[in-house]
Design a protein around this motif. Structure first.
Motif, PDB file in Angstrom:
ATOM      1  N   VAL A  27       0.315  14.151  -1.914  1.00 45.43           N
ATOM      2  CA  VAL A  27      -0.241  14.385  -3.250  1.00 45.43           C
ATOM      3  C   VAL A  27      -1.283  15.497  -3.175  1.00 45.43           C
ATOM      4  CG1 VAL A  27      -1.455  13.361  -5.202  1.00 45.43           C
ATOM      5  CG2 VAL A  27       0.199  12.003  -3.917  1.00 45.43           C
ATOM      6  N   VAL A  28      -2.117  15.474  -2.138  1.00 41.39           N
ATOM      7  CA  VAL A  28      -3.101  16.535  -1.927  1.00 41.39           C
ATOM      8  C   VAL A  28      -2.391  17.873  -1.750  1.00 41.39           C
ATOM      9  CG1 VAL A  28      -5.013  17.344  -0.497  1.00 41.39           C
ATOM     10  CG2 VAL A  28      -4.681  14.885  -0.839  1.00 41.39           C
ATOM     11  N   ALA A  29      -1.331  17.872  -0.942  1.00 42.39           N
ATOM     12  CA  ALA A  29      -0.582  19.106  -0.711  1.00 42.39           C
ATOM     13  C   ALA A  29       0.016  19.645  -2.010  1.00 42.39           C
ATOM     14  CB  ALA A  29       0.528  18.850   0.312  1.00 42.39           C
ATOM     15  N   GLY A  30       0.514  18.742  -2.846  1.00 43.80           N
ATOM     16  CA  GLY A  30       1.081  19.165  -4.121  1.00 43.80           C
ATOM     17  C   GLY A  30       0.054  19.810  -5.020  1.00 43.80           C
ATOM     18  N   VAL A  31      -1.146  19.274  -5.026  1.00 42.25           N
ATOM     19  CA  VAL A  31      -2.221  19.857  -5.841  1.00 42.25           C
ATOM     20  C   VAL A  31      -2.579  21.249  -5.311  1.00 42.25           C
ATOM     21  CG1 VAL A  31      -4.653  19.627  -6.493  1.00 42.25           C
ATOM     22  CG2 VAL A  31      -3.142  17.643  -6.591  1.00 42.25           C
ATOM     23  N   LEU A  32      -2.638  21.383  -3.994  1.00 40.75           N
ATOM     24  CA  LEU A  32      -2.945  22.694  -3.409  1.00 40.75           C
ATOM     25  C   LEU A  32      -1.848  23.714  -3.718  1.00 40.75           C
ATOM     26  CD1 LEU A  32      -4.449  21.823   0.096  1.00 40.75           C
ATOM     27  CD2 LEU A  32      -5.609  22.974  -1.795  1.00 40.75           C
ATOM     28  N   ARG A  33      -0.592  23.282  -3.643  1.00 49.71           N
ATOM     29  CA  ARG A  33       0.501  24.209  -3.959  1.00 49.71           C
ATOM     30  C   ARG A  33       0.419  24.675  -5.414  1.00 49.71           C
ATOM     31  NH1 ARG A  33       3.512  20.174  -1.212  1.00 49.71           N
ATOM     32  NH2 ARG A  33       3.928  20.781   0.952  1.00 49.71           N
ATOM     33  N   ALA A  34       0.102  23.746  -6.286  1.00 50.19           N
ATOM     34  CA  ALA A  34      -0.045  24.113  -7.697  1.00 50.19           C
ATOM     35  C   ALA A  34      -1.186  25.094  -7.884  1.00 50.19           C
ATOM     36  CB  ALA A  34      -0.273  22.849  -8.533  1.00 50.19           C
ATOM     37  N   GLN A  86       0.808  -1.219   0.000  1.00 49.20           N
ATOM     38  CA  GLN A  86       0.000   0.000   0.000  1.00 49.20           C
ATOM     39  C   GLN A  86       0.845   1.275   0.000  1.00 49.20           C
ATOM     40  OE1 GLN A  86      -3.348  -0.336  -0.308  1.00 49.20           O
ATOM     41  NE2 GLN A  86      -2.828  -2.517  -0.391  1.00 49.20           N
ATOM     42  N   SER A  87       2.154   1.135  -0.130  1.00 47.79           N
ATOM     43  CA  SER A  87       3.054   2.275   0.053  1.00 47.79           C
ATOM     44  C   SER A  87       3.362   3.042  -1.232  1.00 47.79           C
ATOM     45  CB  SER A  87       4.368   1.803   0.691  1.00 47.79           C
ATOM     46  OG  SER A  87       5.035   0.879  -0.178  1.00 47.79           O
ATOM     47  N   VAL A  88       2.775   2.634  -2.339  1.00 47.81           N
ATOM     48  CA  VAL A  88       3.037   3.330  -3.605  1.00 47.81           C
ATOM     49  C   VAL A  88       2.312   4.673  -3.616  1.00 47.81           C
ATOM     50  CG1 VAL A  88       2.789   3.235  -6.108  1.00 47.81           C
ATOM     51  CG2 VAL A  88       3.329   1.151  -4.824  1.00 47.81           C
ATOM     52  N   THR A  89       3.023   5.740  -3.941  1.00 49.81           N
ATOM     53  CA  THR A  89       2.423   7.067  -4.026  1.00 49.81           C
ATOM     54  C   THR A  89       1.663   7.205  -5.343  1.00 49.81           C
ATOM     55  OG1 THR A  89       4.220   8.023  -2.719  1.00 49.81           O
ATOM     56  CG2 THR A  89       2.868   9.549  -4.018  1.00 49.81           C
ATOM     57  N   PRO A  90       0.372   7.546  -5.277  1.00 52.84           N
ATOM     58  CA  PRO A  90      -0.413   7.658  -6.516  1.00 52.84           C
ATOM     59  C   PRO A  90       0.009   8.861  -7.350  1.00 52.84           C
ATOM     60  CG  PRO A  90      -1.700   8.416  -4.642  1.00 52.84           C
ATOM     61  CD  PRO A  90      -0.435   7.835  -4.071  1.00 52.84           C
ATOM     62  N   CYS A  91      -0.138   8.732  -8.649  1.00 55.30           N
ATOM     63  CA  CYS A  91       0.170   9.825  -9.579  1.00 55.30           C
ATOM     64  C   CYS A  91      -1.131  10.412 -10.105  1.00 55.30           C
ATOM     65  CB  CYS A  91       1.020   9.319 -10.741  1.00 55.30           C
ATOM     66  SG  CYS A  91       2.654   8.729 -10.253  1.00 55.30           S
ATOM     67  N   VAL A  92      -1.249  11.721 -10.024  1.00 55.68           N
ATOM     68  CA  VAL A  92      -2.471  12.386 -10.476  1.00 55.68           C
ATOM     69  C   VAL A  92      -2.581  12.262 -11.995  1.00 55.68           C
ATOM     70  CG1 VAL A  92      -3.761  14.548 -10.493  1.00 55.68           C
ATOM     71  CG2 VAL A  92      -2.229  14.025  -8.583  1.00 55.68           C
ATOM     72  N   PRO A  93      -3.739  11.849 -12.506  1.00 55.84           N
ATOM     73  CA  PRO A  93      -3.908  11.740 -13.969  1.00 55.84           C
ATOM     74  C   PRO A  93      -3.762  13.097 -14.644  1.00 55.84           C
ATOM     75  CG  PRO A  93      -5.671  10.595 -12.786  1.00 55.84           C
ATOM     76  CD  PRO A  93      -4.926  11.392 -11.768  1.00 55.84           C
ATOM     77  N   ASP A  94      -3.274  13.079 -15.853  1.00 58.60           N
ATOM     78  CA  ASP A  94      -3.153  14.317 -16.641  1.00 58.60           C
ATOM     79  C   ASP A  94      -4.527  14.759 -17.131  1.00 58.60           C
ATOM     80  OD1 ASP A  94      -0.401  14.292 -16.353  1.00 58.60           O
ATOM     81  OD2 ASP A  94      -0.113  13.060 -18.160  1.00 58.60           O
ATOM     82  N   GLY A  95      -4.627  16.048 -17.437  1.00 60.71           N
ATOM     83  CA  GLY A  95      -5.828  16.559 -18.092  1.00 60.71           C
ATOM     84  C   GLY A  95      -6.963  16.949 -17.168  1.00 60.71           C
ATOM     85  N   LEU A  96      -6.763  16.894 -15.842  1.00 61.59           N
ATOM     86  CA  LEU A  96      -7.825  17.265 -14.916  1.00 61.59           C
ATOM     87  C   LEU A  96      -7.696  18.740 -14.528  1.00 61.59           C
ATOM     88  CD1 LEU A  96      -7.846  14.233 -12.424  1.00 61.59           C
ATOM     89  CD2 LEU A  96      -9.277  14.566 -14.450  1.00 61.59           C
ATOM     90  N   CYS A  97      -8.833  19.419 -14.379  1.00 64.82           N
ATOM     91  CA  CYS A  97      -8.795  20.775 -13.861  1.00 64.82           C
ATOM     92  C   CYS A  97      -8.445  20.721 -12.375  1.00 64.82           C
ATOM     93  CB  CYS A  97     -10.145  21.475 -14.076  1.00 64.82           C
ATOM     94  SG  CYS A  97     -11.508  20.768 -13.109  1.00 64.82           S
ATOM     95  N   VAL A  98      -8.149  21.865 -11.769  1.00 63.37           N
ATOM     96  CA  VAL A  98      -7.705  21.896 -10.379  1.00 63.37           C
ATOM     97  C   VAL A  98      -8.757  21.288  -9.460  1.00 63.37           C
ATOM     98  CG1 VAL A  98      -6.996  23.379  -8.465  1.00 63.37           C
ATOM     99  CG2 VAL A  98      -6.264  23.911 -10.791  1.00 63.37           C
ATOM    100  N   TYR A  99     -10.019  21.601  -9.690  1.00 64.33           N
ATOM    101  CA  TYR A  99     -11.103  21.080  -8.850  1.00 64.33           C
ATOM    102  C   TYR A  99     -11.141  19.556  -8.900  1.00 64.33           C
ATOM    103  CZ  TYR A  99     -15.779  20.920  -6.728  1.00 64.33           C
ATOM    104  OH  TYR A  99     -16.840  20.684  -5.896  1.00 64.33           O
ATOM    105  N   ASP A 100     -11.071  19.005 -10.117  1.00 60.52           N
ATOM    106  CA  ASP A 100     -11.115  17.552 -10.266  1.00 60.52           C
ATOM    107  C   ASP A 100      -9.849  16.886  -9.743  1.00 60.52           C
ATOM    108  OD1 ASP A 100     -13.653  17.524 -11.303  1.00 60.52           O
ATOM    109  OD2 ASP A 100     -13.010  17.539 -13.400  1.00 60.52           O
ATOM    110  N   ARG A 101      -8.725  17.593  -9.821  1.00 58.67           N
ATOM    111  CA  ARG A 101      -7.490  17.057  -9.249  1.00 58.67           C
ATOM    112  C   ARG A 101      -7.617  16.940  -7.734  1.00 58.67           C
ATOM    113  NH1 ARG A 101      -2.571  17.549 -12.106  1.00 58.67           N
ATOM    114  NH2 ARG A 101      -1.472  18.375 -10.294  1.00 58.67           N
ATOM    115  N   MET A 102      -8.235  17.944  -7.100  1.00 56.04           N
ATOM    116  CA  MET A 102      -8.453  17.883  -5.662  1.00 56.04           C
ATOM    117  C   MET A 102      -9.365  16.715  -5.309  1.00 56.04           C
ATOM    118  SD  MET A 102      -6.819  19.975  -3.744  1.00 56.04           S
ATOM    119  CE  MET A 102      -7.847  19.635  -2.309  1.00 56.04           C
ATOM    120  N   LYS A 103     -10.444  16.555  -6.048  1.00 56.70           N
ATOM    121  CA  LYS A 103     -11.365  15.449  -5.790  1.00 56.70           C
ATOM    122  C   LYS A 103     -10.658  14.105  -5.952  1.00 56.70           C
ATOM    123  CE  LYS A 103     -15.325  15.414  -7.746  1.00 56.70           C
ATOM    124  NZ  LYS A 103     -16.380  15.563  -8.790  1.00 56.70           N
TER     125      LYS A 103
END
Length: 203
Positions: free
Chosen positions: A139-146, A78-95
Motif C-alpha cells: 500500500v505504501v509502494a502504491g502511494v509512492l508510485r502515484a 491480520q491479512s486484510v490489505t488496508p484501503c487508503v481513505p479517499d480525499g487525502l493529499c499525497v502527504y497525508d496518504r503517506m502518513k
C-alpha cells in the motif's frame, strides 16, 4: 477414565446462541494475538490462550484442533490489505499508510512476531508474517508510485528501497529509544519526502 466421564461430548452439548459463540471466538482471538505480539508464535498454545481468555480448553478444542489452527486463524485475521481513505493529499496518504505499518509492527502483530521472524524460528510463521507486512508495504509502494506519476516525487525514485527504508525506520526508532513516538510517521515522511508536505496556508 474419570476425566472422560466429566467432559460432555460435543454432540450432547447445547449449541450456544450466535452472540455467545461470537463473543467466545473474539476472546480466543484477542488472547492469541496478545500472546503473539508480546511473546511470539512459540508461546501461542491452547493452555496459554485458555488462561488469558478465560475460555475453557474444551471449548477452544471444539473450535480449533491444535495450537497451529489457532495461530493460523490469528494470522488470517491480520491479512486484510488496508484501503487508503479517499480525499487525502499525497502527504497525508503517506502518513496514513505508514500508520498501517506501525500498527502491524506495534499492536497487530507485535514485536514478539518481529523477533520470531528475524530469527526464523518457525519458517512457516516467518513466511506468513512477511506476507502480512508486505501486503501493508505494498500500500505504501502504491502511494509512492502515484506520487511519482503525479510528479510530486522524482521519477527515478527506487520504490522498493524507499519502502524498506520507511518500514525499517520504525524498527530503528524502537531499537534506539525503546519506544516509538506518536509523531513517527509524520517525521519520517517529512525527512524522506519533504517535497510532499503541503504548503502552509497564506494568511
Amino acid at each position: 477414565m474419570v476425566a472422560d466421564a466429566e467432559v460432555d461430548p460435543v454432540s450432547k452439548s447445547p449449541r450456544p446462541p450466535a452472540k455467545s459463540r461470537g463473543g467466545t471466538d473474539t476472546r480466543i482471538m484477542r488472547a492469541a494475538l496478545e500472546i503473539l505480539r508480546v511473546h511470539g508464535p512459540h508461546r501461542v498454545t491452547v493452555e496459554a490462550v485458555a488462561a488469558l481468555s478465560g475460555v475453557a480448553k474444551t471449548t477452544i478444542y471444539r473450535r480449533y484442533a491444535n495450537r497451529e489452527e489457532i495461530l493460523d486463524a490469528a494470522l488470517d485475521s491480520q491479512s486484510v490489505t488496508p484501503c487508503v481513505p479517499d480525499g487525502l493529499c499525497v502527504y497525508d496518504r503517506m502518513k496514513w499508510t505508514l500508520e498501517q505499518v506501525r500498527r502491524a509492527l506495534a499492536s497487530d502483530m507485535g514485536l514478539g512476531s518481529v523477533g520470531a521472524a528475524l530469527t526464523d524460528e518457525d519458517p512457516d510463521f516467518t513466511e506468513s508474517f512477511r506476507e502480512i507486512i508486505n501486503a501493508r508495504s505494498d500500500v505504501v509502494a502504491g502511494v509512492l508510485r502515484a506520487a511519482v506519476d503525479a510528479g510530486a516525487v522524482r521519477s527515478d525514485l527506487d520504490i522498493d528501497t524507499a519502502v524498506s527504508m520507511l518500514v525499517g525506520s520504525y524498527l530503528g526508532a524502537y531499537l534506539r529509544h525503546g519506544e516509538v513516538s506518536e509523531s513517527w510517521a509524520d517525521g519520517v515522511v517529512h525527512a524522506m519526502c519533504p517535497e510532499l508536505e503541503p504548503e502552509a496556508p497564506e494568511r
